[in-house]
Design a protein around this motif. Structure first.
Motif, PDB file in Angstrom:
ATOM      1  N   VAL A  72       0.701  -1.184  -0.037  1.00 47.07           N
ATOM      2  CA  VAL A  72       0.036   0.003   0.184  1.00 47.07           C
ATOM      3  C   VAL A  72       0.808   1.225  -0.001  1.00 47.07           C
ATOM      4  N   GLU A  73       1.977   1.198   0.775  1.00 44.85           N
ATOM      5  CA  GLU A  73       2.852   2.451   0.594  1.00 44.85           C
ATOM      6  C   GLU A  73       3.364   2.862  -0.798  1.00 44.85           C
ATOM      7  N   LYS A  74       3.813   1.566  -1.273  1.00 47.99           N
ATOM      8  CA  LYS A  74       4.202   1.542  -2.887  1.00 47.99           C
ATOM      9  C   LYS A  74       2.939   2.286  -3.772  1.00 47.99           C
ATOM     10  N   ALA A  75       1.802   1.653  -3.342  1.00 47.64           N
ATOM     11  CA  ALA A  75       0.765   2.410  -4.061  1.00 47.64           C
ATOM     12  C   ALA A  75       0.474   3.795  -3.740  1.00 47.64           C
ATOM     13  N   VAL A  76       0.701   4.264  -2.743  1.00 45.43           N
ATOM     14  CA  VAL A  76       0.788   5.877  -2.573  1.00 45.43           C
ATOM     15  C   VAL A  76       1.798   6.397  -3.457  1.00 45.43           C
ATOM     16  N   LYS A  77       2.858   5.956  -3.707  1.00 48.58           N
ATOM     17  CA  LYS A  77       4.038   6.568  -4.669  1.00 48.58           C
ATOM     18  C   LYS A  77       3.463   6.462  -5.863  1.00 48.58           C
ATOM     19  N   GLU A  78       2.821   5.328  -6.210  1.00 46.89           N
ATOM     20  CA  GLU A  78       2.665   4.964  -7.678  1.00 46.89           C
ATOM     21  C   GLU A  78       1.115   4.610  -7.736  1.00 46.89           C
ATOM     22  N   PRO A  79       0.156   5.306  -7.802  1.00 50.18           N
ATOM     23  CA  PRO A  79      -1.404   4.858  -7.604  1.00 50.18           C
ATOM     24  C   PRO A  79      -1.944   3.958  -8.741  1.00 50.18           C
ATOM     25  N   SER A  80      -1.211   3.721  -9.739  1.00 51.44           N
ATOM     26  CA  SER A  80      -1.488   2.706 -10.574  1.00 51.44           C
ATOM     27  C   SER A  80      -1.284   1.390  -9.997  1.00 51.44           C
ATOM     28  N   GLN A  81      -0.504   1.371  -9.180  1.00 50.94           N
ATOM     29  CA  GLN A  81      -0.393  -0.035  -8.301  1.00 50.94           C
ATOM     30  C   GLN A  81      -1.464  -0.383  -7.220  1.00 50.94           C
ATOM     31  N   THR A  82      -2.243   0.416  -7.043  1.00 54.28           N
ATOM     32  CA  THR A  82      -3.350   0.303  -5.929  1.00 54.28           C
ATOM     33  C   THR A  82      -4.241  -1.017  -6.288  1.00 54.28           C
ATOM     34  N   ALA A  83      -4.453  -1.266  -7.656  1.00 52.21           N
ATOM     35  CA  ALA A  83      -5.234  -2.488  -8.000  1.00 52.21           C
ATOM     36  C   ALA A  83      -4.615  -3.840  -7.522  1.00 52.21           C
ATOM     37  N   ASP A  84      -3.417  -3.776  -7.454  1.00 53.75           N
ATOM     38  CA  ASP A  84      -2.323  -4.870  -7.139  1.00 53.75           C
ATOM     39  C   ASP A  84      -2.170  -4.995  -5.760  1.00 53.75           C
ATOM     40  N   ALA A  85      -2.424  -3.918  -4.890  1.00 51.00           N
ATOM     41  CA  ALA A  85      -2.148  -3.832  -3.659  1.00 51.00           C
ATOM     42  C   ALA A  85      -3.611  -4.380  -3.015  1.00 51.00           C
ATOM     43  N   VAL A  86      -4.500  -3.996  -3.358  1.00 54.37           N
ATOM     44  CA  VAL A  86      -5.744  -4.213  -2.710  1.00 54.37           C
ATOM     45  C   VAL A  86      -5.982  -5.835  -2.323  1.00 54.37           C
ATOM     46  N   PRO A  87      -5.781  -6.733  -3.273  1.00 50.99           N
ATOM     47  CA  PRO A  87      -5.962  -8.188  -2.809  1.00 50.99           C
ATOM     48  C   PRO A  87      -4.910  -8.529  -1.787  1.00 50.99           C
ATOM     49  N   VAL A  88      -3.654  -7.825  -1.602  1.00 47.35           N
ATOM     50  CA  VAL A  88      -2.723  -8.384  -0.509  1.00 47.35           C
ATOM     51  C   VAL A  88      -3.127  -7.828   0.903  1.00 47.35           C
ATOM     52  N   VAL A  89      -4.129  -6.770   0.898  1.00 45.88           N
ATOM     53  CA  VAL A  89      -4.683  -6.370   2.144  1.00 45.88           C
ATOM     54  C   VAL A  89      -5.760  -7.030   2.513  1.00 45.88           C
ATOM     55  N   TYR A  90      -6.738  -7.267   1.527  1.00 47.60           N
ATOM     56  CA  TYR A  90      -7.594  -8.238   1.661  1.00 47.60           C
ATOM     57  C   TYR A  90      -7.023  -9.671   2.382  1.00 47.60           C
TER      58      TYR A  90
END
Length: 102
Positions: free
Chosen positions: A69-87
């Protein structure tokens, strides 16, 4: 327990930042925030050995979620990849809580 709480906090802070960006995944991000806040409250009230396998799995999953999620903050296009990891981390926290709470 300290490392689990620290990674949970890191994840929450990063998700809050993403939530403000109005991304396509905003609804999922808000749902994850709700679940993580509830788990944080529940974690304060438990006592579990840090050597427990269920605890170790939760720590590892939450650390991965925080990093993603911290990577996604820096690169918002990574958000879709981060969501399943958080789930996944949320489900491991739920498993931990179910393991120690009646």
């Amino acid at each position: 327990m300290e490392s689990l709480i620290q990674n949970l906090q890191r994840t929450i802070r990063a998700l809050e930042t993403l939530s403000e960006k109005k991304l396509p995944e905003s609804e999922q991000v808000d749902e994850l925030l709700d679940q993580l806040f509830q788990h944080k409250i529940d974690l304060v009230n438990i006592n579990i050995s840090s050597s427990s396998p269920v605890y170790q799995q939760a720590v590892q999953a939450m650390s991965q979620a925080a990093n993603r999620v911290e990577k996604a903050v820096k690169e918002p296009s990574q958000t879709a990849d981060a969501v399943p990891v958080v789930y996944d981390a949320v489900s491991r926290l739920a498993k931990l809580l179910n393991h120690v709470m009646p």
